[in-house]
Design a protein around this motif. Structure first.
Motif, PDB file in Angstrom:
ATOM      1  N   THR A   1      -4.762  -1.143  -7.763  1.00  0.00           N
ATOM      2  CA  THR A   1      -4.408   0.114  -8.416  1.00  0.00           C
ATOM      3  C   THR A   1      -5.259   0.299  -9.664  1.00  0.00           C
ATOM      4  OG1 THR A   1      -2.602   1.440  -9.321  1.00  0.00           O
ATOM      5  CG2 THR A   1      -2.578  -0.903  -9.844  1.00  0.00           C
TER       6      THR A   1
ATOM      7  N   ILE B   1       1.688   0.744 -12.569  1.00  0.00           N
ATOM      8  CA  ILE B   1       1.812  -0.045 -11.339  1.00  0.00           C
ATOM      9  C   ILE B   1       1.534  -1.521 -11.634  1.00  0.00           C
ATOM     10  CG2 ILE B   1       0.909  -0.404  -9.003  1.00  0.00           C
ATOM     11  CD1 ILE B   1       2.377   2.188  -9.126  1.00  0.00           C
TER      12      ILE B   1
ATOM     13  N   ASP C   1       0.824  -1.204   0.000  1.00  0.00           N
ATOM     14  CA  ASP C   1       0.000   0.000   0.000  1.00  0.00           C
ATOM     15  C   ASP C   1       0.860   1.255   0.000  1.00  0.00           C
ATOM     16  OD1 ASP C   1      -2.426   1.420   0.158  1.00  0.00           O
ATOM     17  OD2 ASP C   1      -2.413   1.393   2.338  1.00  0.00           O
TER      18      ASP C   1
ATOM     19  N   GLU D   1      -3.677   2.281 -12.035  1.00  0.00           N
ATOM     20  CA  GLU D   1      -2.628   2.736 -12.931  1.00  0.00           C
ATOM     21  C   GLU D   1      -1.920   1.571 -13.615  1.00  0.00           C
ATOM     22  OE1 GLU D   1      -0.117   5.887 -11.679  1.00  0.00           O
ATOM     23  OE2 GLU D   1      -1.557   6.546 -10.153  1.00  0.00           O
TER      24      GLU D   1
END
Length: 125
Positions: A98, A103, A58, A100
């Motif tokens: 995520t 990521i 995280d 993104e």
């Protein structure tokens, strides 16, 4: 570049310059680490402890004042460190979520399996 544990008192004032929400007490877990070079924090990430053999990766974030290649390398080093730290703590699985793509690609590079599960959240106000 080194990886070390976050020092709340010393590091958070530097981090909130580029991560405004960092001044909230709940942002950083007990197992939060930073990548730094020459006393400048480049990246930050945490392992959220949970019951059972599972933990959560995280709070990955990087300092935008650094070049993208330096941030990329810092995140790779930090994720590698966090995964080994989770193993040291005897966790059997680690998950993250995520939106993104960058990521997701980094996670795959570190051996994560991408699933098509849906994350559901409810605010508890």
């Amino acid at each position: 570049m080194i990886i070390r544990e976050l020092n709340q008192e010393a590091d958070v004032p530097q981090i909130i310059k580029w991560l405004p929400d960092a001044d909230r007490q709940d942002v950083f877990a007990k197992n939060t680490f930073i990548a730094e070079k020459d006393d400048e924090i480049i990246a930050i990430g945490s392992i959220r402890l949970m019951e059972g053999p599972v933990c959560c990766l995280d709070s990955l974030a990087t300092n935008p004042s650094f070049d993208s290649i330096i941030r990329h390398n810092a995140l790779d080093m930090l994720v590698f460190y966090l995964l080994n730290h989770a193993k040291h703590l005897k966790f059997k699985q680690i998950f993250a979520y995520t939106l993104e793509d960058s990521i997701v690609h980094r996670a795959e590079k570190h051996g994560f399996i991408v699933t098509n599960q849906k994350l559901i959240i409810k605010e508890l106000n």
